[in-house]
Design an enzyme around this catalytic site. Structure first.
Site, short mmCIF file in Angstrom:
data_model
loop_
_atom_site.label_atom_id
_atom_site.label_comp_id
_atom_site.label_asym_id
_atom_site.label_seq_id
_atom_site.Cartn_x
_atom_site.Cartn_y
_atom_site.Cartn_z
N ALA A 29 0.84 -1.21 0.00
CA ALA A 29 0.00 0.00 0.00
C ALA A 29 0.87 1.25 0.00
O ALA A 29 2.09 1.16 -0.09
CB ALA A 29 -0.92 -0.01 1.22
N ASN A 30 0.25 2.42 0.07
CA ASN A 30 0.99 3.67 0.21
C ASN A 30 0.20 4.63 1.10
O ASN A 30 -0.89 4.31 1.54
CB ASN A 30 1.30 4.28 -1.17
CG ASN A 30 0.05 4.66 -1.92
OD1 ASN A 30 -0.71 5.51 -1.49
ND2 ASN A 30 -0.19 3.99 -3.05
#
Ligand code: C5P
Length: 223
Positions: A29-30
């Site tokens: 993810a980010n």
């Protein structure tokens, strides 16, 4: 009492991060919060547009007056954007993961005593902005974002051409403002006519001004 400037127009907006599964319980993810994209979807709807917001996993409430579709992976995001076509306006704000795990396993990867550490093979994700800007039916106006830490304007201008977009909204993510995840942002609008730099303001205000810019551009006779 004039009609709203985007009445009768259709728009699609992407927002948030994507989650790329490694196995049923883990993902890549980010730090994207989705705030800027959600604000843009709401601002376009406020000007009368019929807006589909394609949102990655975020902890924000669906914006009022907008039809929100929730997705996890980049491939799902692209499919949901395609399903929203044809549109007049596409604003791609999502921080789409550049890579997914090539083969996410249906079972949780087990940690076993004495065994080698697993390695992940990555595959490239589709570029949603480029796909929409260069595909058919092409929206009349396609905008993308560029989060850069250096040479912000030059990189944005290169991105404008590479992606086939009509506008790139560039923000300096190295700045103190903490654009990614924060509530304020400083942006530069880069298009064929040149560069316009806006002072620091809230993401909601950027969204409102951007919606006005887009409405004007759609009204302008095409050259
Ligand atoms: O290439 P880069 O990720 O810097 O481009 C950012 C712009 O492209 C953003 O508008 C983002 O939403 C879009 N993008 C996309 N699909 C990707 C990667 C980026 O739509 N796979």
């Amino acid at each position: 009492p004039g009609e709203k400037p985007l009445a009768g127009r259709r728009a699609v907006v992407t927002a948030g991060p994507t989650h790329e599964p490694i196995d049923p319980v883990r993902y890549i993810a980010n730090r994207s919060s989705g705030r800027q994209g959600f604000a843009i979807a709401e601002a376009l709807a406020g000007l009368g547009a019929d807006v589909t917001l394609v949102a990655g996993p975020v902890s924000l409430a669906d914006p009022p007056g907008v039809s929100t579709v929730h997705v996890e992976r980049a491939e799902e995001m692209l499919a949901a954007v395609r399903a929203a076509l044809p549109v007049d306006i596409a604003v791609m704000v999502a921080a789409v993961a550049d890579w997914r795990v090539e083969s996410d396993t249906p079972q949780k990867i087990k940690k076993r005593e004495g065994e080698a550490v697993p390695s992940l093979t990555l595959a490239e994700n589709p570029d949603i902005l480029k796909t929409i800007a260069t595909g058919t039916p092409r929206p009349a106006f396609v905008a993308g974002f560029a989060a850069e830490t250096e040479h912000v304007i030059e990189h944005a201008r290169a991105k404008l051409a590479r992606k086939g977009a009509d506008l790139i909204v560039a923000n300096d993510v190295s700045a103190e403002g903490g654009a990614m995840g924060g509530v304020r942002n400083t942006v530069h609008l880069v298009d064929a006519n040149g560069t316009q730099s806006w002072p620091e303001m809230s993401k909601a205000e950027i969204a409102a001004r951007l919606a006005e810019v887009i409405a004007k551009r759609l009204d302008a006779p095409t050259t």
